[in-house]
Scaffold this motif. Structure first.
Motif, PDB file in Angstrom:
ATOM      1  N   ALA A 112       0.840  -1.208   0.000  1.00  0.00           N
ATOM      2  CA  ALA A 112       0.000   0.000   0.000  1.00  0.00           C
ATOM      3  C   ALA A 112       0.870   1.250   0.000  1.00  0.00           C
ATOM      4  O   ALA A 112       0.494   2.278   0.579  1.00  0.00           O
ATOM      5  N   GLN A 113       2.014   1.198  -0.629  1.00  0.00           N
ATOM      6  CA  GLN A 113       2.978   2.288  -0.517  1.00  0.00           C
ATOM      7  C   GLN A 113       2.571   3.559  -1.264  1.00  0.00           C
ATOM      8  O   GLN A 113       3.089   4.634  -0.963  1.00  0.00           O
ATOM      9  N   VAL A 114       1.646   3.474  -2.207  1.00  0.00           N
ATOM     10  CA  VAL A 114       1.162   4.717  -2.817  1.00  0.00           C
ATOM     11  C   VAL A 114       0.400   5.553  -1.787  1.00  0.00           C
ATOM     12  O   VAL A 114       0.241   6.759  -1.944  1.00  0.00           O
ATOM     13  N   TYR A 115      -0.071   4.907  -0.716  1.00  0.00           N
ATOM     14  CA  TYR A 115      -0.732   5.612   0.387  1.00  0.00           C
ATOM     15  C   TYR A 115       0.267   5.977   1.491  1.00  0.00           C
ATOM     16  O   TYR A 115       0.267   7.101   1.990  1.00  0.00           O
ATOM     17  N   SER A 116       1.108   5.014   1.868  1.00  0.00           N
ATOM     18  CA  SER A 116       1.960   5.219   3.041  1.00  0.00           C
ATOM     19  C   SER A 116       3.201   6.054   2.742  1.00  0.00           C
ATOM     20  O   SER A 116       3.713   6.749   3.621  1.00  0.00           O
ATOM     21  N   THR A 117       3.732   5.976   1.515  1.00  0.00           N
ATOM     22  CA  THR A 117       4.913   6.773   1.139  1.00  0.00           C
ATOM     23  C   THR A 117       4.672   7.453  -0.214  1.00  0.00           C
ATOM     24  O   THR A 117       5.372   7.179  -1.196  1.00  0.00           O
ATOM     25  N   HIS A 205      11.419   5.871   0.367  1.00  0.00           N
ATOM     26  CA  HIS A 205      11.196   4.795   1.336  1.00  0.00           C
ATOM     27  C   HIS A 205      12.277   3.715   1.271  1.00  0.00           C
ATOM     28  O   HIS A 205      12.429   2.937   2.221  1.00  0.00           O
ATOM     29  N   LYS A 206      13.061   3.687   0.199  1.00  0.00           N
ATOM     30  CA  LYS A 206      14.172   2.732   0.136  1.00  0.00           C
ATOM     31  C   LYS A 206      15.319   3.169   1.048  1.00  0.00           C
ATOM     32  O   LYS A 206      16.166   2.361   1.426  1.00  0.00           O
ATOM     33  N   LEU A 268      24.495  -7.915   2.783  1.00  0.00           N
ATOM     34  CA  LEU A 268      23.506  -7.138   2.045  1.00  0.00           C
ATOM     35  C   LEU A 268      22.858  -6.192   3.040  1.00  0.00           C
ATOM     36  O   LEU A 268      22.424  -6.615   4.121  1.00  0.00           O
ATOM     37  N   ALA A 269      22.792  -4.902   2.696  1.00  0.00           N
ATOM     38  CA  ALA A 269      22.155  -3.906   3.559  1.00  0.00           C
ATOM     39  C   ALA A 269      20.828  -3.486   2.940  1.00  0.00           C
ATOM     40  O   ALA A 269      20.763  -3.160   1.758  1.00  0.00           O
ATOM     41  N   PHE A 270      19.784  -3.481   3.757  1.00  0.00           N
ATOM     42  CA  PHE A 270      18.435  -3.199   3.254  1.00  0.00           C
ATOM     43  C   PHE A 270      17.726  -2.295   4.257  1.00  0.00           C
ATOM     44  O   PHE A 270      17.021  -2.754   5.154  1.00  0.00           O
ATOM     45  N   PRO A 271      17.904  -0.966   4.120  1.00  0.00           N
ATOM     46  CA  PRO A 271      17.435  -0.035   5.155  1.00  0.00           C
ATOM     47  C   PRO A 271      16.050   0.567   4.928  1.00  0.00           C
ATOM     48  O   PRO A 271      15.740   1.632   5.452  1.00  0.00           O
ATOM     49  N   SER A 272      15.189  -0.107   4.158  1.00  0.00           N
ATOM     50  CA  SER A 272      13.897   0.463   3.786  1.00  0.00           C
ATOM     51  C   SER A 272      13.072   0.910   4.990  1.00  0.00           C
ATOM     52  O   SER A 272      13.037   0.242   6.021  1.00  0.00           O
TER      53      SER A 272
END
Length: 365
Positions: A112-117, A205-206, A268-272
């Motif tokens: 739902a990222q078009v809403y949350s971010t 958001h990434k 691997l770094a994933f800071p989303s």
């Protein structure tokens, strides 16, 4: 299920993306499932505009009804031609969107990222997706999503009611079938075990900016951050980010090149700040690459105790945690072992089975 099940193949005619990868893997796993097991007694078709890029399947028939439809825009094809041509079928849409005029659908909405971010997307993109989500959530028979977190977000933003949404986790075992290509190590002058991988993505958001700040700190001055993907150094700098000298941009890499990098990376770094699922950390785990992620979105649900977590707003937390993974062999080996075990529980065959068990509940026998 006795009706024809038609996969919406619009995505085969579009640039590759993570969402498209999931759709490809689900279709391939479904083909294996119906070829090897009874209980899936329906006709299956993959409907596309252009068959050039489509893989071969054992049981799923690839359909291109008329060569002239290649001239139709993808959106017009999906919303008009496709549902009309398959009006008697049950349609499975695996890439967020689907035809509004066809009710007999199951649609996979990843997040739902078009809403949350909203700041991560253009205005036109947001409006189009919100418009379609509003009607898809109400008209389609079933909504599928990839995590309990995404399910809660889709309910929170009113896309669909909770009783209409089913969770089907992604798989990650496809990565084990990809032959590694390690030529990027020489091209980027990388030392195995002394570089960290992350996405080259400028979406807010990434949160790649936190890694740029972390790698500017003294603790990581002797470690290289390798960013893979479409975003360039100039794009980050144009947004006001400072790119330290120990950051290298690999650009878009092939699947084999990415596997080669993951097999040799220190982490691997994933800071989303939010994720509907988070497939790259699981892919890295499957290959024995330790993972550091943010405790955000679906990442704790997906990674469990097999990753280390760092505050997504604290560069020092990232530099210190990455340093621990690189320097503490006991921690590293623990993460490798736990990561492989965690990844083993996410398979595409199980995802395909879960998807069709859910579809059976809304398709009369």
């Amino acid at each position: 299920m006795s009706r024809t099940m038609a996969f919406n193949g619009k995505f085969f005619d579009a640039p590759p993306s993570g969402v498209h990868r999931v759709a490809e893997q689900l279709i391939a796993a479904t083909d294996d499932l119906i070829a090897e097991q009874s209980g899936y007694a329906a006709d299956y078709a993959l409907v596309v505009r252009d068959r050039v890029k489509v893989p071969s399947y054992r049981k799923i028939l690839c359909v291109q009804d008329n060569p002239l439809i290649r001239r139709i825009h993808r959106i017009a094809w999906e919303q008009c031609y496709f549902p009309l041509a398959r009006r008697k079928d049950f349609i499975l849409n695996l890439c967020n969107l689907g035809p509004l005029c066809h009710r007999d659908c199951a649609t996979l909405i990843h997040d739902a990222q078009v809403y949350s971010t909203p700041e991560s997307y253009s205005l036109g993109f947001r409006l189009w997706y919100k418009f379609l989500f509003f009607f898809i959530g109400r008209r389609h028979k079933l909504i599928v999503t990839v995590s309990e977190f995404s399910r809660s977000e889709l309910v929170r933003y009113g896309v669909a009611s909770a009783d209409k949404i089913v969770v089907v986790h992604n798989g990650c075992d496809h990565v084990l079938q990809v032959p590694p290509d390690e030529r990027q190590l020489a091209a980027l002058k990388l030392t195995p075990g002394r570089f960290v991988l992350a996405l080259a993505n400028t979406q807010k958001h990434k949160n790649i900016a936190i890694l740029l700040k972390a790698f500017a700190q003294p603790e990581l001055k002797d470690v290289t951050l390798v960013l893979f993907g479409g975003a360039t150094k100039a794009e980050f700098e144009n947004l006001g980010h400072v790119v330290p000298p120990n950051v290298r941009f690999a650009g878009r890499v092939t699947d084999s090149e990415l596997v080669g990098l993951m097999l040799n990376a220190g982490a691997l770094a994933f800071p989303s700040l939010t994720e509907g699922f988070g497939l790259p950390p699981l892919e890295a785990m499957a290959l024995g690459c330790p993972v550091v992620v943010a405790p955000s979105g679906a990442l704790p649900e997906v990674c469990g105790k097999a990753a280390l977590y760092a505050d997504p707003l604290d560069p020092s937390a990232w530099s210190q945690t990455i340093r621990t993974v690189l320097d503490d062999e006991a921690v590293r080996q623990s993460l490798v072992s736990a990561g492989r075990q965690r990844a083993d529980s996410f398979t595409w065959k199980q995802a395909a089975r879960n998807l069709f068990e859910a579809v059976k509940t809304v398709v009369p026998a």
